[in-house]
Scaffold this motif. Sequence first.
Motif, PDB file in Angstrom:
ATOM      1  N   LEU A   1       1.718  -7.202   0.724  1.00 44.09           N
ATOM      2  CA  LEU A   1       3.033  -6.602   0.498  1.00 44.09           C
ATOM      3  C   LEU A   1       3.188  -5.273   1.232  1.00 44.09           C
ATOM      4  O   LEU A   1       4.255  -4.983   1.775  1.00 44.09           O
ATOM      5  CB  LEU A   1       3.293  -6.418  -1.002  1.00 44.09           C
ATOM      6  CG  LEU A   1       3.401  -7.712  -1.811  1.00 44.09           C
ATOM      7  CD1 LEU A   1       3.589  -7.403  -3.286  1.00 44.09           C
ATOM      8  CD2 LEU A   1       4.525  -8.594  -1.291  1.00 44.09           C
ATOM      9  N   SER A   2       2.134  -4.463   1.264  1.00 43.14           N
ATOM     10  CA  SER A   2       2.230  -3.190   1.973  1.00 43.14           C
ATOM     11  C   SER A   2       2.259  -3.415   3.488  1.00 43.14           C
ATOM     12  O   SER A   2       2.996  -2.746   4.209  1.00 43.14           O
ATOM     13  CB  SER A   2       1.087  -2.250   1.580  1.00 43.14           C
ATOM     14  OG  SER A   2      -0.163  -2.830   1.877  1.00 43.14           O
ATOM     15  N   PHE A   3       1.477  -4.382   3.966  1.00 40.82           N
ATOM     16  CA  PHE A   3       1.489  -4.720   5.388  1.00 40.82           C
ATOM     17  C   PHE A   3       2.884  -5.210   5.779  1.00 40.82           C
ATOM     18  O   PHE A   3       3.434  -4.823   6.808  1.00 40.82           O
ATOM     19  CB  PHE A   3       0.444  -5.809   5.663  1.00 40.82           C
ATOM     20  CG  PHE A   3       0.048  -5.943   7.108  1.00 40.82           C
ATOM     21  CD1 PHE A   3      -1.203  -5.543   7.514  1.00 40.82           C
ATOM     22  CD2 PHE A   3       0.901  -6.474   8.053  1.00 40.82           C
ATOM     23  CE1 PHE A   3      -1.602  -5.671   8.841  1.00 40.82           C
ATOM     24  CE2 PHE A   3       0.526  -6.609   9.374  1.00 40.82           C
ATOM     25  CZ  PHE A   3      -0.734  -6.201   9.769  1.00 40.82           C
ATOM     26  N   SER A   4       3.454  -6.038   4.941  1.00 46.30           N
ATOM     27  CA  SER A   4       4.788  -6.581   5.190  1.00 46.30           C
ATOM     28  C   SER A   4       5.847  -5.482   5.188  1.00 46.30           C
ATOM     29  O   SER A   4       6.793  -5.516   5.982  1.00 46.30           O
ATOM     30  CB  SER A   4       5.114  -7.637   4.137  1.00 46.30           C
ATOM     31  OG  SER A   4       6.409  -8.120   4.288  1.00 46.30           O
ATOM     32  N   ALA A   5       5.704  -4.502   4.305  1.00 45.11           N
ATOM     33  CA  ALA A   5       6.682  -3.407   4.235  1.00 45.11           C
ATOM     34  C   ALA A   5       6.735  -2.644   5.563  1.00 45.11           C
ATOM     35  O   ALA A   5       7.817  -2.360   6.078  1.00 45.11           O
ATOM     36  CB  ALA A   5       6.328  -2.451   3.096  1.00 45.11           C
TER      37      ALA A   5
ATOM     38  N   MET B   1      -5.638  -6.904   7.127  1.00 40.29           N
ATOM     39  CA  MET B   1      -5.462  -7.407   5.771  1.00 40.29           C
ATOM     40  C   MET B   1      -6.839  -7.501   5.125  1.00 40.29           C
ATOM     41  O   MET B   1      -7.767  -8.061   5.707  1.00 40.29           O
ATOM     42  CB  MET B   1      -4.813  -8.786   5.828  1.00 40.29           C
ATOM     43  CG  MET B   1      -4.284  -9.262   4.513  1.00 40.29           C
ATOM     44  SD  MET B   1      -2.575  -8.825   4.226  1.00 40.29           S
ATOM     45  CE  MET B   1      -1.754  -9.716   5.515  1.00 40.29           C
ATOM     46  N   HIS B   2      -6.983  -6.958   3.940  1.00 43.42           N
ATOM     47  CA  HIS B   2      -8.259  -7.003   3.242  1.00 43.42           C
ATOM     48  C   HIS B   2      -8.248  -8.168   2.254  1.00 43.42           C
ATOM     49  O   HIS B   2      -7.299  -8.313   1.502  1.00 43.42           O
ATOM     50  CB  HIS B   2      -8.496  -5.677   2.508  1.00 43.42           C
ATOM     51  CG  HIS B   2      -9.884  -5.523   2.012  1.00 43.42           C
ATOM     52  ND1 HIS B   2     -10.364  -6.213   0.928  1.00 43.42           N
ATOM     53  CD2 HIS B   2     -10.915  -4.765   2.461  1.00 43.42           C
ATOM     54  CE1 HIS B   2     -11.626  -5.880   0.720  1.00 43.42           C
ATOM     55  NE2 HIS B   2     -11.982  -5.007   1.635  1.00 43.42           N
TER      56      HIS B   2
ATOM     57  N   LEU C   1       3.170   0.176  -2.554  1.00 46.64           N
ATOM     58  CA  LEU C   1       4.001   0.251  -1.345  1.00 46.64           C
ATOM     59  C   LEU C   1       4.543  -1.139  -0.998  1.00 46.64           C
ATOM     60  O   LEU C   1       3.822  -1.995  -0.519  1.00 46.64           O
ATOM     61  CB  LEU C   1       3.178   0.796  -0.179  1.00 46.64           C
ATOM     62  CG  LEU C   1       3.879   0.919   1.168  1.00 46.64           C
ATOM     63  CD1 LEU C   1       5.115   1.796   1.070  1.00 46.64           C
ATOM     64  CD2 LEU C   1       2.942   1.455   2.211  1.00 46.64           C
ATOM     65  N   ARG C   2       5.835  -1.336  -1.262  1.00 49.00           N
ATOM     66  CA  ARG C   2       6.464  -2.639  -1.003  1.00 49.00           C
ATOM     67  C   ARG C   2       7.666  -2.536  -0.073  1.00 49.00           C
ATOM     68  O   ARG C   2       8.075  -3.527   0.502  1.00 49.00           O
ATOM     69  CB  ARG C   2       6.899  -3.287  -2.301  1.00 49.00           C
ATOM     70  CG  ARG C   2       5.721  -3.613  -3.205  1.00 49.00           C
ATOM     71  CD  ARG C   2       6.137  -4.264  -4.466  1.00 49.00           C
ATOM     72  NE  ARG C   2       4.963  -4.540  -5.266  1.00 49.00           N
ATOM     73  CZ  ARG C   2       4.923  -5.454  -6.195  1.00 49.00           C
ATOM     74  NH1 ARG C   2       5.966  -6.194  -6.441  1.00 49.00           N
ATOM     75  NH2 ARG C   2       3.821  -5.649  -6.877  1.00 49.00           N
ATOM     76  N   THR C   3       8.239  -1.351   0.062  1.00 50.27           N
ATOM     77  CA  THR C   3       9.419  -1.170   0.916  1.00 50.27           C
ATOM     78  C   THR C   3       9.374   0.189   1.585  1.00 50.27           C
ATOM     79  O   THR C   3       9.052   1.185   0.941  1.00 50.27           O
ATOM     80  CB  THR C   3      10.721  -1.259   0.074  1.00 50.27           C
ATOM     81  OG1 THR C   3      10.712  -2.475  -0.665  1.00 50.27           O
ATOM     82  CG2 THR C   3      11.946  -1.212   0.941  1.00 50.27           C
TER      83      THR C   3
END
Length: 186
Positions: A69-73, A113-114, A181-183
């Motif tokens: 989700l943080s990588f995607s944000a 990504m972990h 951290l999502r956005t």
Amino acid sequence: DPETGRNLYTTGGIKGAIDAAILNDSSLSGNVLNCASTGNAVTIKNFKSWLQTWLVNGTENKLLFCGPLSFSALSDYANSGANGFRIMNNDGEVFGMKLYDVVTPLGSVSMCMHPLFKNSIGFNDWMIGVDLALITQKVMEKLFYQDGIETPGQAAYQGQFRAMLGIKLEFAAAFGYATGLRTITG
């Protein structure tokens, strides 16, 4: 440890080591970005400020372990029309960026990504910035076999090999973490 002058090893992982360092030096509190308190969103200005607090310390190249989700944000922000870089070819296909490296005047960070963050719902919106050159590991408890361990998701007790590693951050200011951290917004 500032009081004893001895090396301080922690078994709480990188987050635990950063938190322990903050207790000794409150100026390191900027190395932590808690987005859960802001609705899981952060502005790009605050994100850059967080990067700046720890990216300028230690070696020039760091590694950023990310949950999906943080990588995607970060990727969504970089690929958004208003903020990012998008190319349209003659066929009308839109191409964006594959974001794996962030290069700034302060230094660079490679993102990956972990697996722990990917497979554990509790960590899928985390990022942990690591300066690999400044981590020291120490065996706190040697590898041993222990029988009869309760394993989540298993009906029976099982035997497991166990060990305990301690880590020491040689320069805690060169590390940072973000939670929730999502956005990322403009």
